[in-house]
Motif scaffolding. Structure first.
Motif, PDB file in Angstrom:
ATOM      1  N   LEU A   1       0.836  -1.199   0.000  1.00 17.27           N
ATOM      2  CA  LEU A   1       0.000   0.000   0.000  1.00 17.27           C
ATOM      3  C   LEU A   1       0.875   1.255   0.000  1.00 17.27           C
ATOM      4  O   LEU A   1       0.638   2.193  -0.754  1.00 17.27           O
ATOM      5  CB  LEU A   1      -0.940   0.002   1.204  1.00 17.27           C
ATOM      6  CG  LEU A   1      -1.835   1.224   1.353  1.00 17.27           C
ATOM      7  CD1 LEU A   1      -2.799   1.335   0.172  1.00 17.27           C
ATOM      8  CD2 LEU A   1      -2.606   1.162   2.655  1.00 17.27           C
ATOM      9  N   VAL A   2       1.902   1.255   0.834  1.00 17.32           N
ATOM     10  CA  VAL A   2       2.836   2.379   0.870  1.00 17.32           C
ATOM     11  C   VAL A   2       3.541   2.529  -0.476  1.00 17.32           C
ATOM     12  O   VAL A   2       3.720   3.642  -0.985  1.00 17.32           O
ATOM     13  CB  VAL A   2       3.856   2.207   2.018  1.00 17.32           C
ATOM     14  CG1 VAL A   2       4.956   3.240   1.952  1.00 17.32           C
ATOM     15  CG2 VAL A   2       3.153   2.257   3.363  1.00 17.32           C
ATOM     16  N   LEU A   3       3.919   1.418  -1.084  1.00 14.24           N
ATOM     17  CA  LEU A   3       4.584   1.461  -2.387  1.00 14.24           C
ATOM     18  C   LEU A   3       3.651   1.993  -3.479  1.00 14.24           C
ATOM     19  O   LEU A   3       4.096   2.697  -4.389  1.00 14.24           O
ATOM     20  CB  LEU A   3       5.111   0.073  -2.755  1.00 14.24           C
ATOM     21  CG  LEU A   3       6.302  -0.399  -1.922  1.00 14.24           C
ATOM     22  CD1 LEU A   3       6.596  -1.866  -2.214  1.00 14.24           C
ATOM     23  CD2 LEU A   3       7.519   0.466  -2.163  1.00 14.24           C
ATOM     24  N   ILE A   4       2.371   1.664  -3.411  1.00  9.60           N
ATOM     25  CA  ILE A   4       1.405   2.188  -4.386  1.00  9.60           C
ATOM     26  C   ILE A   4       1.310   3.707  -4.252  1.00  9.60           C
ATOM     27  O   ILE A   4       1.298   4.433  -5.257  1.00  9.60           O
ATOM     28  CB  ILE A   4       0.027   1.514  -4.216  1.00  9.60           C
ATOM     29  CG1 ILE A   4       0.096   0.068  -4.707  1.00  9.60           C
ATOM     30  CG2 ILE A   4      -1.063   2.281  -4.948  1.00  9.60           C
ATOM     31  CD1 ILE A   4      -1.116  -0.771  -4.343  1.00  9.60           C
ATOM     32  N   VAL A   5       1.276   4.199  -3.016  1.00 11.60           N
ATOM     33  CA  VAL A   5       1.236   5.652  -2.796  1.00 11.60           C
ATOM     34  C   VAL A   5       2.509   6.299  -3.334  1.00 11.60           C
ATOM     35  O   VAL A   5       2.458   7.327  -4.015  1.00 11.60           O
ATOM     36  CB  VAL A   5       1.031   5.974  -1.295  1.00 11.60           C
ATOM     37  CG1 VAL A   5       1.218   7.455  -1.017  1.00 11.60           C
ATOM     38  CG2 VAL A   5      -0.344   5.505  -0.842  1.00 11.60           C
ATOM     39  N   LEU A   6       3.668   5.688  -3.058  1.00 12.23           N
ATOM     40  CA  LEU A   6       4.934   6.222  -3.558  1.00 12.23           C
ATOM     41  C   LEU A   6       4.966   6.221  -5.083  1.00 12.23           C
ATOM     42  O   LEU A   6       5.425   7.184  -5.703  1.00 12.23           O
ATOM     43  CB  LEU A   6       6.110   5.421  -2.993  1.00 12.23           C
ATOM     44  CG  LEU A   6       7.501   5.896  -3.401  1.00 12.23           C
ATOM     45  CD1 LEU A   6       7.742   7.335  -2.968  1.00 12.23           C
ATOM     46  CD2 LEU A   6       8.557   4.979  -2.818  1.00 12.23           C
TER      47      LEU A   6
END
Length: 161
Positions: free
Chosen positions: A54-59
């Motif tokens: 999820l954090v990687l998708i935001v990044l």
């Protein structure tokens, strides 16, 4: 005259072309996202893979916006270089990379107990009590949300499994 002809070489070297700089930075971020997305496969529990991804998708979404911003800025000469102090940049980057690796190897909480106060100190927060308090509150909130409330496993802890 074109924009390229009116800028001195020192301006171009010190700040670079802002649009191109943003696009290169976005491409580097996307490579980092790809590496850590692939690395998330090493987390044994599928549910534990969800938060890092999820954090990687935001990044990745922010990297796409940065890339598109590069088109808007075009050939404008940047006012300042991307990194003004390589020593400070590396002092932050190296612990961050080690933290990302350590989370999968020794666990989220164990890694975070070291990483959060260290990075807080490196960015200028010198109050040890405040750093300890912020670390404790963050780790407690993470435990309450992911472990207690949602029953989502975090990477296995090496010391208290």
């Amino acid at each position: 005259m074109t924009d390229r002809q009116t800028n001195s070489p020192s301006e171009i070297v010190s700040g670079g072309r802002e649009g191109l700089r943003d696009q290169v930075s976005a491409a580097i971020l996307m490579c980092i996202v790809a590496v850590f997305w692939w690395d998330a496969n090493t987390i044994s529990a599928f549910e534990a893979q969800m938060y890092p991804r999820l954090v990687l998708i935001v990044l990745a979404a922010l990297a796409v916006l940065l890339f598109l911003r590069g088109f808007r800025l075009g050939g404008k000469v940047a006012d300042q270089p991307v990194v003004s102090s390589w020593t400070a940049f590396l002092a932050f980057l190296v612990p961050t990379i080690l933290y990302a690796v350590a989370v999968g190897k020794i666990g989220f909480f164990t890694s975070s107990i070291v990483y959060i106060p260290l990075v807080a100190y490196l960015i200028g927060l010198r109050s040890h009590w405040l750093n300890a308090l912020v670390s404790f509150v963050f780790l407690l909130a993470t435990w309450l949300v992911f472990v207690a409330l949602f029953a989502r496993p975090l990477p296995q802890e090496i010391f208290w499994g």
